[in-house]
Design an enzyme around this catalytic site. Structure first.
Site, PDB file in Angstrom:
ATOM      1  N   ASN A  72       0.814  -1.212   0.000  1.00  0.00           N
ATOM      2  CA  ASN A  72       0.000   0.000   0.000  1.00  0.00           C
ATOM      3  C   ASN A  72       0.844   1.257   0.000  1.00  0.00           C
ATOM      4  O   ASN A  72       1.973   1.265   0.485  1.00  0.00           O
ATOM      5  CB  ASN A  72      -0.970   0.009   1.194  1.00  0.00           C
ATOM      6  CG  ASN A  72      -0.357   0.636   2.425  1.00  0.00           C
ATOM      7  OD1 ASN A  72      -0.358   1.868   2.567  1.00  0.00           O
ATOM      8  ND2 ASN A  72       0.197  -0.175   3.308  1.00  0.00           N
ATOM      9  N   ASN A 102      -0.789   8.200  16.379  1.00  0.00           N
ATOM     10  CA  ASN A 102       0.369   7.946  15.531  1.00  0.00           C
ATOM     11  C   ASN A 102       0.788   9.278  14.946  1.00  0.00           C
ATOM     12  O   ASN A 102       0.007   9.951  14.271  1.00  0.00           O
ATOM     13  CB  ASN A 102       0.013   6.940  14.434  1.00  0.00           C
ATOM     14  CG  ASN A 102       1.203   6.591  13.555  1.00  0.00           C
ATOM     15  OD1 ASN A 102       1.578   7.375  12.678  1.00  0.00           O
ATOM     16  ND2 ASN A 102       1.791   5.436  13.766  1.00  0.00           N
ATOM     17  N   ASN A 129       5.929   7.860  14.271  1.00  0.00           N
ATOM     18  CA  ASN A 129       6.117   7.191  12.986  1.00  0.00           C
ATOM     19  C   ASN A 129       7.351   7.781  12.304  1.00  0.00           C
ATOM     20  O   ASN A 129       7.291   8.866  11.751  1.00  0.00           O
ATOM     21  CB  ASN A 129       4.847   7.420  12.157  1.00  0.00           C
ATOM     22  CG  ASN A 129       4.872   6.717  10.828  1.00  0.00           C
ATOM     23  OD1 ASN A 129       5.902   6.215  10.392  1.00  0.00           O
ATOM     24  ND2 ASN A 129       3.741   6.688  10.161  1.00  0.00           N
ATOM     25  N   CYS A 132       8.806   8.066   7.407  1.00  0.00           N
ATOM     26  CA  CYS A 132       8.301   8.881   6.303  1.00  0.00           C
ATOM     27  C   CYS A 132       9.430   9.669   5.658  1.00  0.00           C
ATOM     28  O   CYS A 132      10.396  10.019   6.305  1.00  0.00           O
ATOM     29  CB  CYS A 132       7.260   9.857   6.820  1.00  0.00           C
ATOM     30  SG  CYS A 132       5.806   8.994   7.311  1.00  0.00           S
ATOM     31  N   LYS A 167       8.041   3.720  16.379  1.00  0.00           N
ATOM     32  CA  LYS A 167       7.729   2.667  15.397  1.00  0.00           C
ATOM     33  C   LYS A 167       8.885   2.540  14.418  1.00  0.00           C
ATOM     34  O   LYS A 167       9.189   3.477  13.664  1.00  0.00           O
ATOM     35  CB  LYS A 167       6.439   3.001  14.649  1.00  0.00           C
ATOM     36  CG  LYS A 167       5.942   1.856  13.766  1.00  0.00           C
ATOM     37  CD  LYS A 167       4.528   2.109  13.287  1.00  0.00           C
ATOM     38  CE  LYS A 167       3.987   0.911  12.520  1.00  0.00           C
ATOM     39  NZ  LYS A 167       2.579   1.112  12.130  1.00  0.00           N
TER      40      LYS A 167
END
Lengths: 308, 256
Positions: A72, A102, A129, A132, A167
């Protein structure tokens, strides 16, 4: 008397009624799922990623099915933290279980902004998170460079009023090195693994199936990699709680992650197949504990039997 | 509202080239909530390596026999396996999903415009709104691809076209629609088909309210993963939850 299993676990001082957590980006903000299951029965729900600004996300196609996996590239579509607090949070707050935010961003200041905005909510834990794309650091991902990772975590830690779960991305040479960097930055817990970068190609059109060309691979296809990494981080002996994830479809899968060293687990792709998968996994894990005379689910963590 | 069911396969038959009609059982709870234009999300049985369900529009709902009909085109591994299910097999189905067509009592004159497998959801209108004045413009690639023409004829003045002229009129269904629009104006147009069909529609419908059923690669089907989006009025909206039916004027890809 019927054999009872104590399913409670604790992550950085926050008690969860059971170790099964909905992974970020798989249950939206939770409300959509009340017609399929009792969302409050989950150990915790992780909300979809929030950024400083509203993000439209990537253009479709955003998803492709691969052998025992899903690729995804949603691109962190979200209304932005301010709009979330204004419009959605009052409903999300009513879900009677632990909530995890998150937090994502394109720059360190973005993470700090989102963290400060969420500080005074009832959200119990912040999952940072760090996988990215980072424009400020010349396209290097926050999560793949140990010193940048440590820097982001320490900056967020300075302002955060809630425990931080970092994460980790599996797209690194040494997951232990990243786990250590997160700890040095001030992590209170670790969650792993995020998705593995992958591709899917249509041989007839010779085009990538996903518009973004690459996407994140999840599902049973990545479970062996995830188990290995959870075990490596556990063996690093950092003393941080570990939330394991990657292709968990059944209670037995969840048990495997706990045996490898996880204190709790996150479930994502299974929910795409079956909206109530998390509930089934909780029941199966409890049944697994019963049949194996485990009175307290925490007894499972880190019990991998290795030959000398 | 219950949406997750185990339903029995009643039949699964080839009705045109690569096109199958699957009939399954349904419960009263489903019948209570169903709206034409909604879809089912089917788990492919005995295929654990195929993690994702297959979203397929509802073709018809038979209230008396308590059946849901689903017409689908075999495009890949999942639909090929689906074409092999047999009467008596049990399917894991989420239904009904999506918003469906918005039909009001003032919409008496309804025109249906479809292309290929996109004709399938248009027939679902006859499950619930039998008393309307319909015209149907159905496009297919060739004679072998034509299905359910007689079913449409029962309720609608139906015009079938094929791209190669092997059956019915030669050309696109929108060619005929354009001619009819010069003579008459419906209260609403409902359409489903490929993007080129929608683009043509966008250029000829003018101010006539037009609802289009969009298609997108889909994950959960339940609003959780945000993968099946479509650009609607500058926002990426979820086809599974906010759609699949949108006002044609709001579909970004068709204008500007």
């Amino acid at each position: 008397m019927r054999f009872m299993v104590d399913m409670k676990v604790s992550i950085a001082g926050v008690e969860l009624k059971n170790p099964v957590i909905a992974a970020s980006g798989t249950l939206a903000f939770g409300e959509e799922y009340s017609q399929y299951m009792d969302v409050a029965a989950l150990g915790a729900i992780t909300l979809k990623a929030l950024t400083k600004e509203k993000r439209l996300g990537n253009p479709p196609v955003r998803i492709a099915e691969t052998a025992s996996g899903v690729l995804n590239a949603v691109g962190l579509q979200n209304p932005g933290v301010d709009a979330f607090l204004e419009k959605q949070y009052s409903r999300v707050k009513r879900i009677d279980t632990v909530q995890i935010a998150n937090i994502a961003g394109a720059a360190v200041e973005d993470y700090v902004y989102v963290t400060e905005r969420l500080n005074d909510t009832e959200i119990a834990l912040f999952e940072v998170n760090v996988s990215c794309p980072n424009v400020k650091h010349g396209g290097v991902n926050f999560g793949t460079d140990a010193s940048i990772l440590e820097h982001v975590v320490s900056e967020v830690k300075k302002v955060a009023k809630k425990p931080l779960i970092i994460k980790l991305t599996p797209n690194v040479t040494s997951i232990q090195e990243m786990a250590r960097a997160a700890k040095n930055g001030g992590a209170d817990a670790l969650s792993l693994i995020n998705t593995l970068t992958g591709m899917a190609i249509d041989p007839y059109t010779r085009k990538p199936i996903i518009k973004n060309t690459t996407g994140g691979l999840s599902g049973p296809a990545i479970k062996p990699v995830a188990l290995r990494m959870v075990h490596e981080v556990y063996q690093a002996g950092l003393g941080l709680p570990i939330i394991g994830m990657g292709g968990i479809m059944t209670g037995e899968d969840a048990a495997e992650f706990m045996i490898a060293g996880a204190d709790a687990v996150m479930v994502g792709t299974a929910t795409m197949r079956n909206p109530a998968a998390t509930i089934d996994i909780i029941n199966e894990l409890e049944q697994f504990a019963k049949t194996n005379d485990i009175g307290n689910i925490t007894e499972l963590t880190g019990t991998l039997q290795l030959e000398d | 509202m219950k949406k997750h069911y185990s339903e029995k396969v009643l039949s699964n038959e080839l009705i045109a080239q690569n096109t199958y009609l699957l009939k399954i059982t349904c419960e009263d709870e489903f019948l209570k909530w169903f709206r034409p234009g909604q879809f089912v999300h089917i788990q492919i049985p005995a295929a654990n390596e195929l993690l994702l369900r297959r979203p397929i529009s509802i073709n018809y709902v038979d209230y008396e026999k308590r059946q849901v009909h689903i017409a689908y085109y075999v495009v890949g591994k999942g639909t090929r396996l689906l074409s092999q299910v047999r009467p008596g097999d049990i399917l894991d189905v989420l239904m009904p999903l999506g918003n469906g067509f918005s039909i009001t009592s003032s919409m008496q004159k309804i025109w249906l415009v479809g292309g290929g497998i996109g004709n399938a959801p248009l027939k679902s209108m006859f499950s619930k709104y039998m008393d309307r004045e319909y015209k149907a413009f159905l496009g297919f690639r060739c004679e072998d691809a034509v299905y359910q023409e007689a079913d449409f004829c029962e309720y609608a003045a139906t015009c079938v076209t094929t791209d190669d002229g092997s059956y019915g009129g030669c050309g696109f269904c929108t060619d005929v629609l354009k001619e009819e629009l010069a003579k008459d104006t419906p209260d609403v147009i409902l359409a489903c088909g490929p993007m080129p069909l929608f683009k043509t529609l966008a250029s000829i419908v003018g101010d006539i309210p037009t609802q289009v059923s969009m298609e997108q690669h889909m994950g959960c089907g339940t609003g959780g993963c945000a993968t099946c989006v479509c650009g609607i009025g500058g926002e990426n909206k979820r086809v599974c939850l906010e759609g699949p039916v949108f006002d044609i004027k709001e579909v970004d890809a068709l204008y500007g």
